[in-house]
Scaffold this motif. Structure first.
Motif, PDB file in Angstrom:
ATOM      1  N   ASP A   1       0.844  -1.199   0.000  1.00 30.72           N
ATOM      2  CA  ASP A   1       0.000   0.000   0.000  1.00 30.72           C
ATOM      3  C   ASP A   1       0.881   1.251   0.000  1.00 30.72           C
ATOM      4  O   ASP A   1       1.415   1.644   1.041  1.00 30.72           O
ATOM      5  CB  ASP A   1      -0.911  -0.013   1.233  1.00 30.72           C
ATOM      6  N   MET A   2       1.006   1.882  -1.168  1.00 28.98           N
ATOM      7  CA  MET A   2       1.864   3.052  -1.278  1.00 28.98           C
ATOM      8  C   MET A   2       1.187   4.331  -0.783  1.00 28.98           C
ATOM      9  O   MET A   2       1.791   5.401  -0.791  1.00 28.98           O
ATOM     10  CB  MET A   2       2.340   3.221  -2.719  1.00 28.98           C
ATOM     11  N   ALA A   3      -0.072   4.234  -0.344  1.00 25.02           N
ATOM     12  CA  ALA A   3      -0.704   5.369   0.328  1.00 25.02           C
ATOM     13  C   ALA A   3      -0.167   5.498   1.749  1.00 25.02           C
ATOM     14  O   ALA A   3      -0.268   6.561   2.370  1.00 25.02           O
ATOM     15  CB  ALA A   3      -2.216   5.200   0.355  1.00 25.02           C
ATOM     16  N   THR A   4       0.437   4.401   2.243  1.00 18.97           N
ATOM     17  CA  THR A   4       1.064   4.408   3.563  1.00 18.97           C
ATOM     18  C   THR A   4       2.580   4.420   3.449  1.00 18.97           C
ATOM     19  O   THR A   4       3.266   5.156   4.152  1.00 18.97           O
ATOM     20  CB  THR A   4       0.626   3.170   4.369  1.00 18.97           C
TER      21      THR A   4
ATOM     22  N   ILE B   1      11.388   0.869  -0.383  1.00 20.36           N
ATOM     23  CA  ILE B   1      10.034   1.146   0.071  1.00 20.36           C
ATOM     24  C   ILE B   1      10.058   1.145   1.600  1.00 20.36           C
ATOM     25  O   ILE B   1      10.581   0.214   2.215  1.00 20.36           O
ATOM     26  CB  ILE B   1       9.036   0.113  -0.464  1.00 20.36           C
ATOM     27  N   ASN B   2       9.513   2.201   2.193  1.00 18.71           N
ATOM     28  CA  ASN B   2       9.567   2.373   3.640  1.00 18.71           C
ATOM     29  C   ASN B   2       8.170   2.309   4.251  1.00 18.71           C
ATOM     30  O   ASN B   2       7.254   2.996   3.784  1.00 18.71           O
ATOM     31  CB  ASN B   2      10.201   3.722   3.974  1.00 18.71           C
ATOM     32  N   CYS B   3       8.007   1.475   5.264  1.00 15.70           N
ATOM     33  CA  CYS B   3       6.727   1.321   5.965  1.00 15.70           C
ATOM     34  C   CYS B   3       6.897   1.820   7.397  1.00 15.70           C
ATOM     35  O   CYS B   3       7.685   1.246   8.164  1.00 15.70           O
ATOM     36  CB  CYS B   3       6.299  -0.145   5.977  1.00 15.70           C
ATOM     37  N   PRO B   4       6.186   2.905   7.765  1.00 19.44           N
ATOM     38  CA  PRO B   4       6.413   3.529   9.075  1.00 19.44           C
ATOM     39  C   PRO B   4       5.583   2.899  10.184  1.00 19.44           C
ATOM     40  O   PRO B   4       4.502   2.352   9.955  1.00 19.44           O
ATOM     41  CB  PRO B   4       5.957   4.961   8.830  1.00 19.44           C
ATOM     42  N   MET B   5       6.100   2.988  11.388  1.00 15.91           N
ATOM     43  CA  MET B   5       5.355   2.553  12.578  1.00 15.91           C
ATOM     44  C   MET B   5       5.426   3.640  13.638  1.00 15.91           C
ATOM     45  O   MET B   5       6.483   4.254  13.830  1.00 15.91           O
ATOM     46  CB  MET B   5       5.955   1.268  13.164  1.00 15.91           C
ATOM     47  N   ASN B   6       4.310   3.861  14.345  1.00 16.36           N
ATOM     48  CA  ASN B   6       4.376   4.687  15.541  1.00 16.36           C
ATOM     49  C   ASN B   6       4.778   3.795  16.712  1.00 16.36           C
ATOM     50  O   ASN B   6       4.972   2.569  16.554  1.00 16.36           O
ATOM     51  CB  ASN B   6       3.055   5.411  15.794  1.00 16.36           C
ATOM     52  N   ARG B   7       4.887   4.377  17.882  1.00 20.42           N
ATOM     53  CA  ARG B   7       5.397   3.616  19.027  1.00 20.42           C
ATOM     54  C   ARG B   7       4.491   2.434  19.387  1.00 20.42           C
ATOM     55  O   ARG B   7       4.984   1.316  19.623  1.00 20.42           O
ATOM     56  CB  ARG B   7       5.563   4.538  20.234  1.00 20.42           C
ATOM     57  N   ALA B   8       3.195   2.660  19.412  1.00 20.64           N
ATOM     58  CA  ALA B   8       2.269   1.586  19.775  1.00 20.64           C
ATOM     59  C   ALA B   8       2.329   0.439  18.768  1.00 20.64           C
ATOM     60  O   ALA B   8       2.330  -0.746  19.150  1.00 20.64           O
ATOM     61  CB  ALA B   8       0.844   2.132  19.871  1.00 20.64           C
ATOM     62  N   GLN B   9       2.373   0.776  17.486  1.00 20.35           N
ATOM     63  CA  GLN B   9       2.458  -0.257  16.448  1.00 20.35           C
ATOM     64  C   GLN B   9       3.754  -1.056  16.580  1.00 20.35           C
ATOM     65  O   GLN B   9       3.761  -2.274  16.421  1.00 20.35           O
ATOM     66  CB  GLN B   9       2.365   0.399  15.067  1.00 20.35           C
ATOM     67  N   TYR B  10       4.849  -0.347  16.861  1.00 22.01           N
ATOM     68  CA  TYR B  10       6.146  -1.015  17.020  1.00 22.01           C
ATOM     69  C   TYR B  10       6.125  -1.977  18.203  1.00 22.01           C
ATOM     70  O   TYR B  10       6.574  -3.130  18.097  1.00 22.01           O
ATOM     71  CB  TYR B  10       7.246   0.029  17.195  1.00 22.01           C
TER      72      TYR B  10
ATOM     73  N   PRO C   1       8.630   8.927  12.201  1.00 20.62           N
ATOM     74  CA  PRO C   1       8.298   7.528  12.505  1.00 20.62           C
ATOM     75  C   PRO C   1       9.098   7.038  13.707  1.00 20.62           C
ATOM     76  O   PRO C   1      10.267   7.411  13.892  1.00 20.62           O
ATOM     77  CB  PRO C   1       8.709   6.780  11.229  1.00 20.62           C
ATOM     78  N   TYR C   2       8.486   6.191  14.501  1.00 20.56           N
ATOM     79  CA  TYR C   2       9.189   5.602  15.637  1.00 20.56           C
ATOM     80  C   TYR C   2      10.086   4.454  15.171  1.00 20.56           C
ATOM     81  O   TYR C   2      11.140   4.195  15.755  1.00 20.56           O
ATOM     82  CB  TYR C   2       8.180   5.094  16.660  1.00 20.56           C
ATOM     83  N   ALA C   3       9.658   3.784  14.113  1.00 16.03           N
ATOM     84  CA  ALA C   3      10.427   2.694  13.508  1.00 16.03           C
ATOM     85  C   ALA C   3       9.996   2.575  12.049  1.00 16.03           C
ATOM     86  O   ALA C   3       8.911   3.027  11.681  1.00 16.03           O
ATOM     87  CB  ALA C   3      10.190   1.377  14.239  1.00 16.03           C
ATOM     88  N   VAL C   4      10.858   1.997  11.219  1.00 14.77           N
ATOM     89  CA  VAL C   4      10.570   1.870   9.785  1.00 14.77           C
ATOM     90  C   VAL C   4      11.014   0.494   9.301  1.00 14.77           C
ATOM     91  O   VAL C   4      12.121   0.045   9.605  1.00 14.77           O
ATOM     92  CB  VAL C   4      11.291   2.962   8.965  1.00 14.77           C
ATOM     93  N   VAL C   5      10.141  -0.164   8.560  1.00 10.00           N
ATOM     94  CA  VAL C   5      10.496  -1.405   7.860  1.00 10.00           C
ATOM     95  C   VAL C   5      10.849  -1.040   6.429  1.00 10.00           C
ATOM     96  O   VAL C   5      10.066  -0.373   5.744  1.00 10.00           O
ATOM     97  CB  VAL C   5       9.327  -2.409   7.879  1.00 10.00           C
ATOM     98  N   GLN C   6      12.045  -1.471   5.967  1.00 13.73           N
ATOM     99  CA  GLN C   6      12.468  -1.175   4.601  1.00 13.73           C
ATOM    100  C   GLN C   6      12.384  -2.426   3.729  1.00 13.73           C
ATOM    101  O   GLN C   6      12.679  -3.531   4.187  1.00 13.73           O
ATOM    102  CB  GLN C   6      13.895  -0.641   4.573  1.00 13.73           C
ATOM    103  N   LEU C   7      11.989  -2.219   2.472  1.00 20.14           N
ATOM    104  CA  LEU C   7      11.993  -3.298   1.482  1.00 20.14           C
ATOM    105  C   LEU C   7      12.851  -2.861   0.306  1.00 20.14           C
ATOM    106  O   LEU C   7      12.774  -1.717  -0.143  1.00 20.14           O
ATOM    107  CB  LEU C   7      10.570  -3.617   0.999  1.00 20.14           C
TER     108      LEU C   7
ATOM    109  N   ILE D   1       2.294  -4.958   9.665  1.00 17.10           N
ATOM    110  CA  ILE D   1       3.141  -3.801   9.360  1.00 17.10           C
ATOM    111  C   ILE D   1       2.345  -2.818   8.500  1.00 17.10           C
ATOM    112  O   ILE D   1       1.774  -3.219   7.468  1.00 17.10           O
ATOM    113  CB  ILE D   1       4.417  -4.245   8.618  1.00 17.10           C
ATOM    114  N   PRO D   2       2.274  -1.546   8.865  1.00 18.05           N
ATOM    115  CA  PRO D   2       1.557  -0.566   8.044  1.00 18.05           C
ATOM    116  C   PRO D   2       2.073  -0.555   6.602  1.00 18.05           C
ATOM    117  O   PRO D   2       3.274  -0.449   6.369  1.00 18.05           O
ATOM    118  CB  PRO D   2       1.850   0.765   8.750  1.00 18.05           C
ATOM    119  N   GLY D   3       1.159  -0.695   5.651  1.00 19.90           N
ATOM    120  CA  GLY D   3       1.531  -0.758   4.243  1.00 19.90           C
ATOM    121  C   GLY D   3       1.593  -2.173   3.710  1.00 19.90           C
ATOM    122  O   GLY D   3       1.576  -2.397   2.501  1.00 19.90           O
ATOM    123  N   LEU D   4       1.682  -3.153   4.620  1.00 20.39           N
ATOM    124  CA  LEU D   4       1.765  -4.558   4.198  1.00 20.39           C
ATOM    125  C   LEU D   4       0.531  -5.344   4.625  1.00 20.39           C
ATOM    126  O   LEU D   4       0.552  -6.581   4.652  1.00 20.39           O
ATOM    127  CB  LEU D   4       3.024  -5.213   4.781  1.00 20.39           C
TER     128      LEU D   4
END
Length: 468
Positions: free
Chosen positions: A175-178, A198-207, A269-275, A306-309
């Protein structure tokens, strides 16, 4: 007629060893057990198949040790580097490849060479005495029968560790809107634009929820004899990293530094997942640093959080396989030959180097060493001030023995400046004292400048000259 070199294994090391030998005019018989005998990690019969990641890591030859190793290999006419350059895909400051096209290119080049004979099938015991020159490049997945034969010959137990494979996602299901495209600090690398991940962001609670899910997910079971096998620190499963502390991932593969959310630039972002792009078409993306031992159902559930996935479809899920390597400082000499039987030479990860590039580099050296021997010509390894020389020094003596001589500190190692002979600290530039960050850059450049000069001198003085 020069007797052929028998090379067992057509992975990164074996393929490069074969190429170096035939370029020097020495015939090669290349033995590859796939497709007749498979492994837990490979999925094709192609040579130099990349099973864990499609990245050759940094291509910066001025400030990075693996980038320097790339440079040295290119200077030697490396087949692996030529195919990596030909089939590269954008990856920021890294050199990454379309893994299928890369493997196909290596396979076709070797199969079509007039001095290469390919023999399919497993070598399940020590090579026969008639094979007077052998390079064993069977990698970390050496077949059990051959591994046992080697263990019996050396009298040494092989060391072992687990290696984990990251999942691959279909690009169209992200999801590239996220998510958004960006390389860390907008750094552009080989063939890249600075927007290669491609970067998928997380806030603290999501992380925090994600870390809990990793910890709670069902993991692959180990057999009894596997339970004490250690991991290699450079390729830890993500859930093992999470077990080291709740903030570990946020300071490792999920660090947010150097990234700005394109959709919400004011929210850090509190954390980021990269692809990272995994094929030339850009249809597949690899989850960077997400090697895992989670069971398949658990992977789908956890990674879709994961936000975006949320709707991600996986071309391949993660996995786990056992890697084995020799206690090389005890069993190999400085020419990578087995002390107990010098006609046998080893190359690649089985010697205790870690990483695709390092494995190919040791294949490059083993191929040249064996070719020189076959031609009756002298050979000396590159000096330890070079990347190749530093790796050879590591696997043939760069370790610490205990006082009783029973144990050593030898472990698999990626190339890094810590393996190089020290260089004097740089403290003054243009009459002024420089900051620590500037000093670090200067030191890295000093290491690479020294290595390049020494490697070119070594290459120029070498008696072996490839037939272009």
């Amino acid at each position: 007629m020069t007797k052929p070199i028998h090379i067992i294994g057509a992975g990164m090391a074996g393929a490069e060893a074969a190429w170096q030998a035939v370029r020097l005019g020495v015939p090669v018989i290349l033995h590859e057990m796939r497709p007749k005998v498979g492994t837990e990690a490979h999925r094709t019969a192609g040579f130099a198949e990349l099973v864990c990641s499609n990245s050759f890591r940094s291509d910066d030859a001025q400030q990075n040790a693996v980038g320097l190793l790339h440079w040295e290999m290119r200077r030697c006419g490396s087949l692996i580097m030529a195919m990596a350059d030909r089939h590269q895909v954008p990856a920021g400051g890294a050199l990454a490849v379309d893994r299928d096209a890369f493997s196909a290119g290596v396979t076709e080049t070797l199969r079509s060479h007039p001095l290469v004979t390919v023999v399919e099938g497993e070598v399940a015991a020590l090579p026969p005495e008639a094979w007077t020159s052998v390079i064993i490049a069977t990698g970390p997945l050496t077949s059990p029968a051959l591994a046992q034969a080697i263990r019996s010959l050396t009298g040494e137990d092989q060391l072992a560790f687990f290696d984990a494979i990251a999942p691959i996602v279909h690009r169209e299901t992200i999801d590239m809107a996220t998510a958004w495209f960006q390389s860390r600090y907008d750094k552009a690398g080989p063939g890249g634009t600075g927007k290669d991940y491609i970067n998928c962001p997380m806030n603290r609670a999501q992380y925090e929820d994600f870390v809990r899910a990793l910890m709670d997910g069902e993991k692959t079971d180990f057999r009894e004899w596997e339970k004490s096998t250690p991991y290699f620190d450079g390729c830890l499963p993500i859930e093992v990293m999470a077990e080291r502390g709740p903030e570990t991932l946020r300071h490792g593969p999920m660090k947010p530094r150097g990234l700005t959310n394109a959709h919400k630039p004011d929210e850090k972002p509190y954390a980021v997942v990269q692809l990272r792009q995994d094929n030339k078409l850009g249809t597949l993306y690899n989850m960077v640093g997400f090697q895992t031992k989670l069971k398949y159902a658990g992977q789908v559930k956890v990674f879709r959080s994961i936000p975006g996935l949320e709707n991600a479809e996986f071309a391949r899920l993660g996995g786990l396989h056992r890697n084995s390597f020799l206690n090389s400082p005890r069993v190999l000499d400085g020419m990578l030959r087995l002390k107990a039987q010098p006609r046998l030479r080893f190359a690649g990860q089985v010697t205790g180097v870690e990483g695709y590039v390092e494995s190919a580099a040791m294949g490059l050296m083993a191929g040249r060493m064996a070719a020189a021997e076959a031609l009756g010509m002298p050979f000396r390894a590159p000096p330890p001030t070079t990347a190749h020389g530093a790796l050879i020094n590591h696997i043939t003596g760069g370790h610490i023995e205990t006082s009783d001589g029973q144990k050593s500190s030898f472990q698999p190692m990626n190339v890094n400046f810590g393996l190089f002979p020290p260089i004097d600290k740089v403290k003054i530039r243009d009459g002024r004292r420089i900051r620590h960050a500037e000093q670090a850059v200067d030191r890295k450049r000093a290491y690479t400048a020294r290595a390049m000069a020494d490697f070119d001198r070594w290459l120029g003085s070498a008696a072996l000259k490839a037939a272009e």
